[in-house]
Motif scaffolding. Sequence first.
Motif, short mmCIF file in Angstrom:
data_model
loop_
_atom_site.label_atom_id
_atom_site.label_comp_id
_atom_site.label_asym_id
_atom_site.label_seq_id
_atom_site.Cartn_x
_atom_site.Cartn_y
_atom_site.Cartn_z
N GLU A 193 32.68 -16.74 -46.88
CA GLU A 193 31.87 -16.13 -45.83
C GLU A 193 31.54 -14.68 -46.17
OE1 GLU A 193 33.99 -15.85 -42.19
OE2 GLU A 193 35.71 -14.79 -43.05
N GLY A 194 32.23 -14.14 -47.15
CA GLY A 194 31.97 -12.77 -47.55
C GLY A 194 32.72 -12.44 -48.82
N THR B 33 36.31 -12.37 -54.08
CA THR B 33 36.40 -13.04 -52.79
C THR B 33 37.71 -12.66 -52.12
OG1 THR B 33 35.21 -14.91 -53.77
CG2 THR B 33 36.29 -15.28 -51.65
N PRO B 34 37.66 -11.92 -51.01
CA PRO B 34 38.90 -11.46 -50.37
C PRO B 34 39.48 -12.51 -49.44
CG PRO B 34 37.03 -10.60 -49.18
CD PRO B 34 36.46 -11.40 -50.33
N GLY C 262 39.82 -22.00 -49.93
CA GLY C 262 40.66 -21.98 -51.13
C GLY C 262 40.06 -21.25 -52.30
N HIS C 263 39.13 -20.32 -52.02
CA HIS C 263 38.46 -19.63 -53.11
C HIS C 263 38.77 -18.13 -53.14
CE1 HIS C 263 35.15 -22.91 -53.79
NE2 HIS C 263 36.37 -23.32 -54.07
N PRO D 192 31.13 -5.22 -48.15
CA PRO D 192 31.68 -3.86 -48.25
C PRO D 192 31.87 -3.42 -49.70
CG PRO D 192 33.39 -5.42 -47.62
CD PRO D 192 32.10 -6.16 -47.56
N VAL D 193 31.61 -2.15 -49.93
CA VAL D 193 31.80 -1.54 -51.25
C VAL D 193 32.86 -0.44 -51.11
CG1 VAL D 193 30.72 -0.30 -53.16
CG2 VAL D 193 29.40 -2.00 -51.86
N TRP D 194 33.95 -0.60 -51.84
CA TRP D 194 35.06 0.36 -51.80
C TRP D 194 35.14 1.09 -53.12
CZ3 TRP D 194 38.09 0.40 -47.28
CH2 TRP D 194 37.89 -0.68 -46.41
N THR D 195 35.61 2.32 -53.09
CA THR D 195 35.78 3.09 -54.31
C THR D 195 37.20 3.62 -54.39
OG1 THR D 195 34.92 4.95 -55.62
CG2 THR D 195 34.96 5.22 -53.23
N THR D 196 37.71 3.75 -55.62
CA THR D 196 39.08 4.19 -55.82
C THR D 196 39.23 4.85 -57.19
OG1 THR D 196 41.40 3.46 -55.99
CG2 THR D 196 39.71 1.91 -56.69
N GLY D 197 40.24 5.65 -57.34
CA GLY D 197 40.55 6.27 -58.62
C GLY D 197 41.75 5.63 -59.29
N LEU D 198 42.15 4.44 -58.84
CA LEU D 198 43.33 3.77 -59.39
C LEU D 198 42.98 2.62 -60.34
CD1 LEU D 198 45.62 3.56 -56.21
CD2 LEU D 198 45.89 5.08 -58.18
#
Length: 317
Positions: A177-178, A257-258, A267-268, A235-241
């Motif tokens: 679904e997302g 796929t979260p 199941g995906h 959603p677009v997330w950003t990180t330095g890790l």
Amino acid sequence: MANETTTTTLDDLTHTNLIEPYLIAALTEQPGLMTIACKEFDMRGMSTATLKIPSETSWWGSPNDDGAGVDLEFNATAVTDISNTAVSTGGVTVTPAEYGVAIELEDKVEEDSIDGLDLLGRFESRMLHVLSLAMEDDFLALLASLSNVVGTTTVDLSIAQLLQAQSDLRTRGVIAEGVMYILDNQQANDVEAAFIATNAAQAVYAMAADRILAYNPQPNNGMTTRMISSFRGYPVWTTGLTDTANAAADVVGACLTPSSAFNDTAGHVTFGWAWKRMPRFETERHAKKRTTDLVMTARAGGVELLDGSGTAIITDA
């Protein structure tokens, strides 16, 4: 004048500074992507150090194979026995790792600190923050394990590659679904720069491109949760890790796929996270030393559940 009475002459009675009961926080990365992205498994109380998660093996061909897997294989003839189809399974295994942080606190630190600062509470919350960062870093290292990759080494991330990372999931047969994007800070900067670049497509196909890409910056541009925007509604997330690749010439992000109620049922989900011991805070008093140990530990680990439901994004650092 001479013989003035000052804070220097009364230095045993006066403070050199007024200390405000407010602590300036150190700059830090933001953990939390792991809990959004991963399907969680509870191993607490299980008498094993590893967890095996079974996976289905397709016996009806592959997505995007032009029907080759089901063109004649399941055609039947009346009053004729149908041939058996062998069904098998695979599986992935997760082994939780140990995480821990310890601080030995002298009694005087708490006894002599100014009113208004709850030191024990602050230490406990910061220890949890540190463990969360350590676990988040290990989760993000899994992005590089995805076998499907978009991007060109030493070349900036493009809008077309961001688009391809998601559309490739659809082509590979992912039902969700997302999805979500996790980008390195450099990749996020590259995408934002690409959206303000001037090109013919913006002038001629502006409205069509906008509807296809549906890029919408978040109100505070990622200054709190590090979610900077949505792209195609995701959603677009950003990180330095995130990790580097190709001898640190590139950085690694992903479209994946979260975990969600729908995605879990389908199941995906791309990644899983297993808890053997939730973060646990303990103290131990040392009377002879007049100190107290503050200890927080956890046992947990991540695993790639379904390789095809994620696309690694490897581009210039």
